[in-house]
Motif scaffolding. Structure first.
Motif, PDB file in Angstrom:
ATOM      1  N   GLY A 114       0.822  -1.200   0.000  1.00  0.00           N
ATOM      2  CA  GLY A 114       0.000   0.000   0.000  1.00  0.00           C
ATOM      3  C   GLY A 114       0.853   1.246   0.000  1.00  0.00           C
ATOM      4  N   THR A 115       0.192   2.381   0.188  1.00  0.00           N
ATOM      5  CA  THR A 115       0.884   3.676   0.184  1.00  0.00           C
ATOM      6  C   THR A 115       1.985   3.757   1.237  1.00  0.00           C
ATOM      7  N   PRO A 116       1.785   3.250   2.471  1.00  0.00           N
ATOM      8  CA  PRO A 116       2.859   3.335   3.464  1.00  0.00           C
ATOM      9  C   PRO A 116       4.166   2.671   3.009  1.00  0.00           C
ATOM     10  N   THR A 117       4.050   1.521   2.324  1.00  0.00           N
ATOM     11  CA  THR A 117       5.253   0.826   1.860  1.00  0.00           C
ATOM     12  C   THR A 117       5.969   1.636   0.795  1.00  0.00           C
ATOM     13  N   VAL A 118       5.199   2.227  -0.111  1.00  0.00           N
ATOM     14  CA  VAL A 118       5.798   3.054  -1.167  1.00  0.00           C
ATOM     15  C   VAL A 118       6.480   4.280  -0.566  1.00  0.00           C
ATOM     16  N   ILE A 119       5.841   4.901   0.406  1.00  0.00           N
ATOM     17  CA  ILE A 119       6.446   6.065   1.071  1.00  0.00           C
ATOM     18  C   ILE A 119       7.738   5.661   1.776  1.00  0.00           C
ATOM     19  N   LEU A 120       7.708   4.494   2.421  1.00  0.00           N
ATOM     20  CA  LEU A 120       8.900   4.024   3.125  1.00  0.00           C
ATOM     21  C   LEU A 120      10.067   3.816   2.162  1.00  0.00           C
ATOM     22  N   LEU A 121       9.798   3.203   0.999  1.00  0.00           N
ATOM     23  CA  LEU A 121      10.872   2.889   0.063  1.00  0.00           C
ATOM     24  C   LEU A 121      11.308   4.095  -0.759  1.00  0.00           C
ATOM     25  N   LEU A 122      10.346   4.772  -1.404  1.00  0.00           N
ATOM     26  CA  LEU A 122      10.708   5.940  -2.206  1.00  0.00           C
ATOM     27  C   LEU A 122      11.138   7.101  -1.323  1.00  0.00           C
ATOM     28  N   GLY A 123      10.358   7.370  -0.283  1.00  0.00           N
ATOM     29  CA  GLY A 123      10.693   8.467   0.626  1.00  0.00           C
ATOM     30  C   GLY A 123      11.991   8.210   1.357  1.00  0.00           C
ATOM     31  N   GLY A 152      14.512   6.296   0.339  1.00  0.00           N
ATOM     32  CA  GLY A 152      15.609   6.418  -0.614  1.00  0.00           C
ATOM     33  C   GLY A 152      15.931   7.865  -0.930  1.00  0.00           C
ATOM     34  N   LEU A 153      14.890   8.685  -1.080  1.00  0.00           N
ATOM     35  CA  LEU A 153      15.106  10.114  -1.337  1.00  0.00           C
ATOM     36  C   LEU A 153      15.780  10.770  -0.142  1.00  0.00           C
ATOM     37  N   PHE A 154      15.387  10.375   1.061  1.00  0.00           N
ATOM     38  CA  PHE A 154      16.032  10.907   2.262  1.00  0.00           C
ATOM     39  C   PHE A 154      17.517  10.560   2.278  1.00  0.00           C
ATOM     40  N   PHE A 155      17.855   9.303   1.967  1.00  0.00           N
ATOM     41  CA  PHE A 155      19.255   8.900   1.962  1.00  0.00           C
ATOM     42  C   PHE A 155      20.061   9.710   0.949  1.00  0.00           C
ATOM     43  N   ALA A 156      19.461   9.950  -0.227  1.00  0.00           N
ATOM     44  CA  ALA A 156      20.159  10.713  -1.263  1.00  0.00           C
ATOM     45  C   ALA A 156      20.445  12.136  -0.791  1.00  0.00           C
ATOM     46  N   ILE A 157      19.423  12.792  -0.232  1.00  0.00           N
ATOM     47  CA  ILE A 157      19.577  14.186   0.211  1.00  0.00           C
ATOM     48  C   ILE A 157      20.479  14.260   1.440  1.00  0.00           C
ATOM     49  N   ALA A 177      14.582   2.769  -8.847  1.00  0.00           N
ATOM     50  CA  ALA A 177      16.003   2.488  -9.075  1.00  0.00           C
ATOM     51  C   ALA A 177      16.874   3.694  -8.754  1.00  0.00           C
ATOM     52  N   LEU A 178      16.410   4.891  -9.136  1.00  0.00           N
ATOM     53  CA  LEU A 178      17.207   6.095  -8.883  1.00  0.00           C
ATOM     54  C   LEU A 178      17.430   6.325  -7.393  1.00  0.00           C
ATOM     55  N   VAL A 179      16.368   6.231  -6.615  1.00  0.00           N
ATOM     56  CA  VAL A 179      16.553   6.384  -5.167  1.00  0.00           C
ATOM     57  C   VAL A 179      17.160   5.122  -4.570  1.00  0.00           C
ATOM     58  N   GLY A 180      17.001   3.991  -5.287  1.00  0.00           N
ATOM     59  CA  GLY A 180      17.579   2.736  -4.819  1.00  0.00           C
ATOM     60  C   GLY A 180      19.095   2.762  -4.796  1.00  0.00           C
ATOM     61  N   VAL A 181      19.705   3.616  -5.614  1.00  0.00           N
ATOM     62  CA  VAL A 181      21.161   3.772  -5.594  1.00  0.00           C
ATOM     63  C   VAL A 181      21.612   4.207  -4.202  1.00  0.00           C
ATOM     64  N   ALA A 182      20.956   5.238  -3.658  1.00  0.00           N
ATOM     65  CA  ALA A 182      21.299   5.730  -2.320  1.00  0.00           C
ATOM     66  C   ALA A 182      20.920   4.708  -1.255  1.00  0.00           C
ATOM     67  N   THR A 183      19.774   4.052  -1.444  1.00  0.00           N
ATOM     68  CA  THR A 183      19.340   3.051  -0.463  1.00  0.00           C
ATOM     69  C   THR A 183      20.355   1.919  -0.357  1.00  0.00           C
ATOM     70  N   LYS A 184      20.798   1.415  -1.500  1.00  0.00           N
ATOM     71  CA  LYS A 184      21.767   0.308  -1.466  1.00  0.00           C
ATOM     72  C   LYS A 184      23.098   0.749  -0.881  1.00  0.00           C
ATOM     73  N   PHE A 185      23.495   1.980  -1.146  1.00  0.00           N
ATOM     74  CA  PHE A 185      24.739   2.479  -0.560  1.00  0.00           C
ATOM     75  C   PHE A 185      24.649   2.440   0.964  1.00  0.00           C
ATOM     76  N   PHE A 186      23.542   2.906   1.509  1.00  0.00           N
ATOM     77  CA  PHE A 186      23.377   2.954   2.963  1.00  0.00           C
ATOM     78  C   PHE A 186      23.204   1.548   3.554  1.00  0.00           C
ATOM     79  N   THR A 187      22.321   0.747   2.969  1.00  0.00           N
ATOM     80  CA  THR A 187      22.039  -0.571   3.556  1.00  0.00           C
ATOM     81  C   THR A 187      23.261  -1.485   3.507  1.00  0.00           C
ATOM     82  N   CYS A 188      23.986  -1.449   2.394  1.00  0.00           N
ATOM     83  CA  CYS A 188      25.110  -2.381   2.244  1.00  0.00           C
ATOM     84  C   CYS A 188      26.361  -1.907   2.976  1.00  0.00           C
ATOM     85  N   THR A 189      26.498  -0.603   3.167  1.00  0.00           N
ATOM     86  CA  THR A 189      27.573  -0.114   4.034  1.00  0.00           C
ATOM     87  C   THR A 189      27.340  -0.622   5.455  1.00  0.00           C
ATOM     88  N   LEU A 190      26.106  -0.542   5.915  1.00  0.00           N
ATOM     89  CA  LEU A 190      25.774  -1.055   7.248  1.00  0.00           C
ATOM     90  C   LEU A 190      25.962  -2.562   7.324  1.00  0.00           C
TER      91      LEU A 190
END
Length: 449
Positions: free
Chosen positions: A18-27, A29-34, A105-118
């Protein structure tokens, strides 16, 4: 029985995506990028250099080289999600779903950087004393004890989400489309499933090192073959491509778009995009957490290459080919991989169909190899590494099950499990994001590339 299973699986997937999951993933990822100052996006050259072996540290802890870790991760994502998942997205959500796959995928770049560094920064020992990485270990090692149920939740859903049923199902459908096999349909499906289980078993009984070596050997050739096929089809229809790209963008924001309007298209696109690149799910953390390095940021940089290669390049090529063929609006009995195969057959004929079958066979097999590793790690975390080897038999049995049931049941079950896996992964990464930011600042201060 099958109808009940279909209904239950559809309700399950719709409820969690649902919307919460999309916000969690897209939002998220955008947070990690910024929050990172878009730092990961500024170091692709350095990331490629690491992946090519320029900064290997053979004496560091871990099982795999940077290249092998990326190959193991891509083995899970570079598969039927790129070939079949794109077709499912377009049929369910129209061309606009592809745009939201791009965004994931675009925000996933930042997400993967953060998750895999951890994943490397907070590795933990299993019950046998072996060093392991993954969201469950990150939560256990780095977060307050009150968060430990999230580690359990991730591991339980990981046991389901990483099962090879989708790959087995779609590979069975493609084989039956290309080869006429007489006999009872269920018996044929079971026979194909058992054959696949034997082949996969030969590799997974060799452990992670064999999985990584097979992936490194097969993935580049298969991806190059697939991209060559799609490039030929795109170049021979080049005048039509700009209109198709325009359709993808305009339909992404169309309130009356296929798939339930604007919000429906976003939900479908993001869920299929994450199904393709797995950014934010946590599976990628388990692969990259096995990297042989003492520089967590270095592995985060390698990991971020995944969504670019996986979704922005391979999935886009698949989408253009399907939209060029034009039968996505009235697919009839075609679904998933068979729709993609039909699109190739329209221009490349039987040779194209056979080439796609070979590529699909290899990519789906490497995906199943990697998924075994993910599931085994989840099982080992829950039950203990000393009994982890028993998981292989259950894993192989689900290949046979996946070959026999409908695609809707399989896809909904896997996709829904992915959505729940994202909760522990993203919550822990958001909580620990300052640790990654500080580590990145220190790394680039010491290595000013």
């Amino acid at each position: 029985m099958l109808e009940t299973l279909n209904t239950w699986s559809a309700n399950f997937a719709n409820a969690v995506w649902g919307t919460p999951t999309v916000i969690l993933l897209l939002g998220g990822g955008l947070f990690f990028a910024i929050y990172s100052g878009f730092r990961p996006y500024r170091h692709f050259g350095h990331a490629i250099g690491i992946m090519l072996g320029k900064h290997e540290t053979p004496d560091s802890p871990g099982e795999l080289s940077h290249r092998q870790a990326l190959a193991a991760a891509l083995a899970a994502t570079m598969g039927l999600g790129n070939i079949s998942g794109v077709a499912l997205a377009i049929v369910a959500g129209g061309p606009g779903a592809v745009f939201w796959m791009w965004m994931s995928a675009l925000v996933g770049v930042a997400t993967k950087f953060f998750t895999c560094t951890l994943g490397v920064m907070y590795r933990g020992e299993d019950s046998l004393g072996n060093l392991q990485g993954g969201p469950q270990y990150v939560i256990r090692e780095a977060m307050p004890k009150a968060f430990f149920p999230l580690a359990i939740l991730f591991s339980v859903m990981g046991l389901i989400g990483t099962l090879p049923m989708f790959q087995a199902n779609q590979l069975t459908a493609l084989i039956k489309q290309n080869i006429e096999i007489s006999g009872d349909p269920m018996a044929v499906n079971l026979g194909i499933g058992i054959t696949m289980a034997v082949i996969v078993g030969i590799v997974v009984f060799g452990g992670l090192q064999r999985v990584a070596k097979v992936a490194v050997a097969l993935l580049p050739l298969m991806v190059l073959t697939y991209l060559s096929m799609t490039a030929y089809m795109i170049l021979t229809n080049l005048p039509e491509v700009p209109a198709i790209l325009g359709l993808i963008v305009t339909e992404a924001f169309n309130p009356q778009a296929v798939g339930g309007g604007f919000l429906g298209v976003v939900l479908i696109g993001v869920s299929r995009g994450v199904f393709s690149n797995e950014a934010g799910l946590g599976t990628e953390v388990m692969a990259h957490g096995a990297a042989r390095t003492n520089e967590p940021v270095r592995e985060g940089l390698v990991a971020m290459l995944g969504p670019v290669a996986d979704t922005l390049i391979v999935c886009t090529c698949t989408a253009i080919v399907i939209l060029l063929a034009g039968n996505w609006q009235n697919p009839g009995d075609l679904s998933g991989v068979t729709l993609t195969a039909n699109a190739f057959a329209t221009q490349l004929g039987t040779p194209g169909m056979l080439a796609l079958t070979l590529v699909t066979l290899i990519l789906s097999s490497t995906t199943m190899f990697a998924c075994w590793y993910y599931g085994a790690k989840c099982f080992g975390f829950l039950a203990g590494a000393h009994v982890q080897h028993h998981y292989r038999w259950f894993f192989l049995a689900t290949i046979v099950f996946g070959a026999a049931v409908s695609i809707d049941v399989v896809f909904n079950l896997i996709s829904g499990s992915y959505a729940i896996m994202a909760i522990p992964t993203m919550v822990s990464t958001l909580y620990l994001a300052p640790k990654v930011k500080a580590a990145a600042a220190d790394y680039f201060h010491r290595h000013p590339y």
